[in-house]
Write an enzyme that holds these catalytic residues in place. Structure first.
Site, short mmCIF file in Angstrom:
data_model
loop_
_atom_site.label_atom_id
_atom_site.label_comp_id
_atom_site.label_asym_id
_atom_site.label_seq_id
_atom_site.Cartn_x
_atom_site.Cartn_y
_atom_site.Cartn_z
N ASP A 10 0.86 -1.17 0.00
CA ASP A 10 0.00 0.00 0.00
C ASP A 10 0.91 1.23 0.00
O ASP A 10 2.07 1.15 0.41
CB ASP A 10 -0.88 -0.04 1.26
N ASP A 12 -0.20 5.09 0.74
CA ASP A 12 -0.45 6.14 1.74
C ASP A 12 -0.64 5.52 3.12
O ASP A 12 -1.49 4.66 3.32
CB ASP A 12 -1.70 6.94 1.35
N GLN A 54 -6.87 5.43 -5.20
CA GLN A 54 -6.79 6.89 -5.25
C GLN A 54 -8.15 7.47 -5.63
O GLN A 54 -8.32 8.08 -6.70
CB GLN A 54 -5.69 7.33 -6.23
N CYS A 91 -6.07 2.40 -8.55
CA CYS A 91 -7.51 2.52 -8.84
C CYS A 91 -7.91 3.98 -8.66
O CYS A 91 -7.80 4.52 -7.57
CB CYS A 91 -8.33 1.64 -7.90
N HIS A 93 -10.94 5.17 -9.10
CA HIS A 93 -12.41 5.26 -9.01
C HIS A 93 -12.89 5.59 -7.61
O HIS A 93 -12.23 5.32 -6.62
CB HIS A 93 -13.03 3.93 -9.48
N CYS A 99 -16.16 -0.37 -9.54
CA CYS A 99 -15.14 -0.93 -10.45
C CYS A 99 -14.63 -2.25 -9.89
O CYS A 99 -14.93 -2.64 -8.77
CB CYS A 99 -13.99 0.06 -10.59
N ARG A 102 -10.58 -1.72 -7.43
CA ARG A 102 -10.41 -1.09 -6.12
C ARG A 102 -10.16 -2.17 -5.06
O ARG A 102 -10.89 -3.15 -4.97
CB ARG A 102 -11.66 -0.27 -5.79
MG LIG Z 1 -3.06 3.23 3.11
ZN LIG Z 2 -11.05 1.06 -9.77
#
Ligand SMILES: [Mg+2]
Ligand SMILES: [Zn+2]
Length: 181
Positions: A10, A12, A54, A91, A93, A99, A102
Site C-alpha cells: 500500500d 499512503d 486513489q 484505482c 475510481h 469498479c 479497487r
Molecule cells: Mg493506506
Molecule cells: Zn477502480
C-alpha cells in the site's frame, strides 16, 4: 506453477505519510525506516509492486497529473535507493463506481501473478487498512496491517479478516516476513 515472491505495498500510510488524499508535493514524506525495510526484503529475494486506491481522482479532488507527479516522487526516491517497483496498480475510481480494480478486489494481484510471475502463495500484502489485508486474503497471500497511517483505527475493525500480523510499521513488517520478529 512457480514464480517469485512479491511484497505488494500500500502507498499512503504505509510507504509515505497519510495526509488525506495526498497529491501535493509539499505534503509528501517517506515514512521512517521504509527504505531500509524494502532493501532488506529486496536482498531476501522479494520483488515489489504498489497497490493503491486513489479515489480522490474519482471524487474530483485532484487530477491524474497531480497523482503522476506525487507518485513519481516516491518512485524516484525508491529508485535512488535501488528499490525497483515493477508496477503500480492504481484505482482512480470512487467507491460508488463499482469498479473491479479497487482494493480489496484481487484483480491487481491476479494480474501480477499472470503478467509479472508473482507466486501469490509466497507473497505478502502490507497496508494500513482492513481492505489491504482483505486484499491479501482474496488473492491467497498473507497480509500484515501496519499501525502507521490509519492503522490504529483500522485494527479495531479487522473483525474476522485474516491477518498474519499487526505491527508498528513497514520496518517491523519486513522483520516479520524475514522471521526476525
Ligand atoms: Mg493506506
Ligand atoms: Zn477502480
Amino acid at each position: 506453477m512457480s514464480g517469485d515472491p512479491f511484497v505488494f505495498l500500500d502507498r499512503d500510510g504505509t510507504l509515505i505519510e497519510e495526509v488525506g488524499y495526498g497529491h501535493r508535493l509539499e505534503d509528501y514524506a517517506l515514512l521512517p525506516g521504509a527504505i531500509d525495510a524494502l532493501r532488506d526484503l529486496r536482498d531476501a529475494g522479494f520483488r515489489f509492486a504498489i497497490v493503491t486506491n486513489q479515489s480522490g481522482i474519482g471524487r474530483g479532488m485532484f487530477g491524474r497529473e497531480d497523482y503522476e507527479i506525487y507518485h513519481g516522487r516516491l518512485l524516484d526516491d525508491l529508485a535512488l535507493a535501488d528499490i525497483a517497483v515493477e508496477k503500480t496498480y492504481m484505482c482512480p475510481h470512487a467507491p460508488a463506481d463499482g469498479c473491479s480494480c479497487r482494493k480489496p478486489e484481487p484483480t491487481s494481484l491476479f494480474d501480477a501473478r499472470d503478467s509479472l510471475g508473482a507466486d501469490l502463495a509466497r507473497s505478502w500484502v502490507i497496508g494500513d487498512h482492513v481492505k489491504d489485508v482483505a486484499l491479501a486474503a482474496n488473492a491467497g497471500c498473507r497480509g500484515i496491517l501496519v499501525r502507521t497511517g490509519h492503522g490504529e483505527e483500522e485494527r479495531v475493525q479487522l473483525g474476522d479478516t485474516p491477518v498474519d500480523a499487526v505491527v508498528a510499521d513497514l520496518r517491523a513488517a519486513a522483520d516479520h516476513i524475514l522471521g526476525r520478529g
